[in-house]
Design a protein around this motif. Structure first.
Motif, PDB file in Angstrom:
ATOM      1  N   VAL A   1       2.818   4.969  -5.985  1.00  0.00           N
ATOM      2  CA  VAL A   1       2.895   6.420  -6.163  1.00  0.00           C
ATOM      3  C   VAL A   1       4.080   6.908  -5.348  1.00  0.00           C
ATOM      4  CG1 VAL A   1       0.437   6.744  -6.600  1.00  0.00           C
ATOM      5  CG2 VAL A   1       1.281   6.875  -4.270  1.00  0.00           C
ATOM      6  N   GLY A   2       4.616   8.057  -5.703  1.00  0.00           N
ATOM      7  CA  GLY A   2       5.774   8.571  -4.998  1.00  0.00           C
ATOM      8  C   GLY A   2       5.693  10.057  -4.745  1.00  0.00           C
ATOM      9  N   ALA A   3       6.508  10.495  -3.796  1.00  0.00           N
ATOM     10  CA  ALA A   3       6.614  11.915  -3.475  1.00  0.00           C
ATOM     11  C   ALA A   3       8.000  12.157  -2.888  1.00  0.00           C
ATOM     12  CB  ALA A   3       5.542  12.333  -2.480  1.00  0.00           C
ATOM     13  N   TYR A   4       8.506  13.372  -3.061  1.00  0.00           N
ATOM     14  CA  TYR A   4       9.762  13.772  -2.436  1.00  0.00           C
ATOM     15  C   TYR A   4       9.432  14.297  -1.048  1.00  0.00           C
ATOM     16  CZ  TYR A   4      12.179  13.047  -6.793  1.00  0.00           C
ATOM     17  OH  TYR A   4      12.720  12.458  -7.910  1.00  0.00           O
ATOM     18  N   ILE A   5       9.960  13.617  -0.024  1.00  0.00           N
ATOM     19  CA  ILE A   5       9.608  13.910   1.365  1.00  0.00           C
ATOM     20  C   ILE A   5      10.894  14.029   2.178  1.00  0.00           C
ATOM     21  CG2 ILE A   5       8.347  13.058   3.397  1.00  0.00           C
ATOM     22  CD1 ILE A   5       6.558  11.465   1.492  1.00  0.00           C
ATOM     23  N   CYS A   6      10.869  14.852   3.242  1.00  0.00           N
ATOM     24  CA  CYS A   6      12.010  14.954   4.150  1.00  0.00           C
ATOM     25  C   CYS A   6      12.427  13.541   4.552  1.00  0.00           C
ATOM     26  CB  CYS A   6      11.643  15.752   5.401  1.00  0.00           C
ATOM     27  SG  CYS A   6      11.273  17.493   5.122  1.00  0.00           S
ATOM     28  N   THR A   7      13.685  13.215   4.372  1.00  0.00           N
ATOM     29  CA  THR A   7      14.184  11.861   4.607  1.00  0.00           C
ATOM     30  C   THR A   7      13.914  11.393   6.031  1.00  0.00           C
ATOM     31  OG1 THR A   7      15.863  12.190   2.927  1.00  0.00           O
ATOM     32  CG2 THR A   7      16.238  10.394   4.463  1.00  0.00           C
ATOM     33  N   ASP A   8      13.972  12.308   7.001  1.00  0.00           N
ATOM     34  CA  ASP A   8      13.731  11.924   8.393  1.00  0.00           C
ATOM     35  C   ASP A   8      12.262  12.044   8.793  1.00  0.00           C
ATOM     36  OD1 ASP A   8      13.449  14.658   8.494  1.00  0.00           O
ATOM     37  OD2 ASP A   8      15.050  14.979   9.952  1.00  0.00           O
ATOM     38  N   LEU A   9      11.397  12.432   7.846  1.00  0.00           N
ATOM     39  CA  LEU A   9       9.957  12.555   8.067  1.00  0.00           C
ATOM     40  C   LEU A   9       9.615  13.505   9.214  1.00  0.00           C
ATOM     41  CD1 LEU A   9       9.343   8.789   7.535  1.00  0.00           C
ATOM     42  CD2 LEU A   9       8.424  10.561   6.048  1.00  0.00           C
ATOM     43  N   ALA A  10      10.426  14.520   9.430  1.00  0.00           N
ATOM     44  CA  ALA A  10      10.231  15.474  10.525  1.00  0.00           C
ATOM     45  C   ALA A  10       9.599  16.776  10.041  1.00  0.00           C
ATOM     46  CB  ALA A  10      11.563  15.744  11.224  1.00  0.00           C
ATOM     47  N   CYS A  11       8.769  16.714   9.021  1.00  0.00           N
ATOM     48  CA  CYS A  11       8.140  17.903   8.438  1.00  0.00           C
ATOM     49  C   CYS A  11       7.498  18.795   9.494  1.00  0.00           C
ATOM     50  CB  CYS A  11       7.096  17.507   7.408  1.00  0.00           C
ATOM     51  SG  CYS A  11       7.740  16.579   6.006  1.00  0.00           S
ATOM     52  N   SER A  12       6.744  18.205  10.407  1.00  0.00           N
ATOM     53  CA  SER A  12       6.032  18.970  11.438  1.00  0.00           C
ATOM     54  C   SER A  12       7.000  19.796  12.285  1.00  0.00           C
ATOM     55  CB  SER A  12       5.247  18.028  12.349  1.00  0.00           C
ATOM     56  OG  SER A  12       4.334  17.259  11.612  1.00  0.00           O
ATOM     57  N   LEU A  13       8.130  19.205  12.611  1.00  0.00           N
ATOM     58  CA  LEU A  13       9.107  19.904  13.462  1.00  0.00           C
ATOM     59  C   LEU A  13       9.831  21.000  12.693  1.00  0.00           C
ATOM     60  CD1 LEU A  13      10.519  16.823  15.409  1.00  0.00           C
ATOM     61  CD2 LEU A  13       8.646  18.364  16.043  1.00  0.00           C
ATOM     62  N   TYR A  14      10.090  20.804  11.399  1.00  0.00           N
ATOM     63  CA  TYR A  14      10.700  21.856  10.579  1.00  0.00           C
ATOM     64  C   TYR A  14       9.761  23.048  10.470  1.00  0.00           C
ATOM     65  CZ  TYR A  14      14.208  18.435   9.138  1.00  0.00           C
ATOM     66  OH  TYR A  14      15.207  17.503   9.123  1.00  0.00           O
ATOM     67  N   LEU A  15       8.480  22.796  10.256  1.00  0.00           N
ATOM     68  CA  LEU A  15       7.501  23.878  10.138  1.00  0.00           C
ATOM     69  C   LEU A  15       7.482  24.750  11.386  1.00  0.00           C
ATOM     70  CD1 LEU A  15       4.295  22.242   8.615  1.00  0.00           C
ATOM     71  CD2 LEU A  15       5.775  23.920   7.544  1.00  0.00           C
ATOM     72  N   ARG A  16       7.551  24.126  12.539  1.00  0.00           N
ATOM     73  CA  ARG A  16       7.437  24.829  13.801  1.00  0.00           C
ATOM     74  C   ARG A  16       8.766  25.362  14.325  1.00  0.00           C
ATOM     75  NH1 ARG A  16       3.638  21.124  13.183  1.00  0.00           N
ATOM     76  NH2 ARG A  16       1.575  21.446  14.066  1.00  0.00           N
ATOM     77  N   GLY A  17       9.844  25.136  13.579  1.00  0.00           N
ATOM     78  CA  GLY A  17      11.158  25.595  14.022  1.00  0.00           C
ATOM     79  C   GLY A  17      11.717  24.793  15.182  1.00  0.00           C
ATOM     80  N   LYS A  18      11.187  23.603  15.426  1.00  0.00           N
ATOM     81  CA  LYS A  18      11.647  22.742  16.525  1.00  0.00           C
ATOM     82  C   LYS A  18      12.853  21.911  16.107  1.00  0.00           C
ATOM     83  CE  LYS A  18       7.970  23.622  19.135  1.00  0.00           C
ATOM     84  NZ  LYS A  18       7.727  23.721  20.523  1.00  0.00           N
ATOM     85  N   LYS A  19      13.098  21.851  14.805  1.00  0.00           N
ATOM     86  CA  LYS A  19      14.250  21.126  14.278  1.00  0.00           C
ATOM     87  C   LYS A  19      14.856  21.993  13.186  1.00  0.00           C
ATOM     88  CE  LYS A  19      15.764  16.589  12.877  1.00  0.00           C
ATOM     89  NZ  LYS A  19      15.408  15.204  12.637  1.00  0.00           N
ATOM     90  N   GLU A  20      16.124  22.287  13.345  1.00  0.00           N
ATOM     91  CA  GLU A  20      16.826  23.157  12.394  1.00  0.00           C
ATOM     92  C   GLU A  20      17.544  22.341  11.329  1.00  0.00           C
ATOM     93  OE1 GLU A  20      16.802  26.515  12.269  1.00  0.00           O
ATOM     94  OE2 GLU A  20      15.370  26.481  13.931  1.00  0.00           O
ATOM     95  N   ILE A  21      17.643  22.908  10.133  1.00  0.00           N
ATOM     96  CA  ILE A  21      18.379  22.228   9.073  1.00  0.00           C
ATOM     97  C   ILE A  21      19.483  23.084   8.483  1.00  0.00           C
ATOM     98  CG2 ILE A  21      16.465  20.776   8.408  1.00  0.00           C
ATOM     99  CD1 ILE A  21      16.333  22.685   5.926  1.00  0.00           C
ATOM    100  N   GLY A  22      19.606  24.296   8.946  1.00  0.00           N
ATOM    101  CA  GLY A  22      20.677  25.156   8.446  1.00  0.00           C
ATOM    102  C   GLY A  22      20.162  26.294   7.591  1.00  0.00           C
ATOM    103  N   LEU A  23      21.087  27.060   7.098  1.00  0.00           N
ATOM    104  CA  LEU A  23      20.793  28.255   6.325  1.00  0.00           C
ATOM    105  C   LEU A  23      19.997  27.929   5.067  1.00  0.00           C
ATOM    106  CD1 LEU A  23      21.299  31.290   6.204  1.00  0.00           C
ATOM    107  CD2 LEU A  23      23.364  30.825   4.902  1.00  0.00           C
ATOM    108  N   GLY A  24      18.919  28.654   4.845  1.00  0.00           N
ATOM    109  CA  GLY A  24      18.126  28.498   3.637  1.00  0.00           C
ATOM    110  C   GLY A  24      17.163  27.333   3.642  1.00  0.00           C
ATOM    111  N   GLY A  25      17.034  26.637   4.764  1.00  0.00           N
ATOM    112  CA  GLY A  25      16.172  25.465   4.819  1.00  0.00           C
ATOM    113  C   GLY A  25      14.702  25.796   4.748  1.00  0.00           C
TER     114      GLY A  25
END
Length: 164
Positions: free
Chosen positions: A112-136
């Motif tokens: 089975v497959g899914a499209y997932i953040c390549t660095d697997l840092a979903c938790s940190l993106y949600l909490r604003g602990k890791k930035e990805i840029g404008l519109g992320g």
């Protein structure tokens, strides 16, 4: 997520053999990870860039899955959304990750497959602990707790497909 040990990690995998779990690369800095900010532990194998691993709490224990990344489309600039945390990325920020199904189905080659953040840092993106840029991260009316709950539900749905 509560802190996990190397032993817990190796024992948690549902879609690989014990020998494969014994040989996989486990993060060396487990004690230094921000456990209070993680909803799951995800990492890429530094020795094999097409491999990734994900471990999450389940009941009183942990469930781990071994993942494979699909080949990136070199030179192809696009925006993609992670199916777990719904973060938008450009370029190779999101990858199709496949997991061999657990049990007999996986032994027959089913995955089975899914499209997932390549660095697997979903938790940190949600909490604003890791930035990805404008519109992320799109503005949402959901609270952080609701976004975390949604991400956990999306992850549980993916794991249910792996173990089904």
């Amino acid at each position: 997520m509560r802190e996990v040990t190397e032993r817990d990690i190796r024992a948690s995998f549902v879609n690989c053999t014990k020998g494969e779990a014994k040989r996989l690369a486990v993060p060396k800095d487990l004690a230094a990870l921000p456990w209070e900010d993680l909803d799951f532990l995800g990492w890429r194998d530094p020795g094999a860039p097409e491999r990734a691993y994900l471990v999450t709490e389940s009941g009183d224990g942990f469930v781990g899955v071994a993942l494979r990344l699909a080949s990136p489309h070199a030179g192809h600039v696009r925006r993609s959304m992670c199916s777990l945390c719904l973060t938008m990325h450009t370029g190779d920020g999101v990858s199709l990750m496949t997991a061999r199904r657990a049990g007999k189905s996986g032994q027959q080659g089913n995955s089975v497959g899914a499209y997932i953040c390549t660095d697997l840092a979903c938790s940190l993106y949600l909490r604003g602990k890791k930035e990805i840029g404008l519109g992320g991260r799109l503005h949402e009316s959901l609270t952080l707790e609701e976004q975390i709950e949604r991400t956990a539900g999306n992850l549980a749905g993916f794991l249910d497909k792996v173990v089904a």
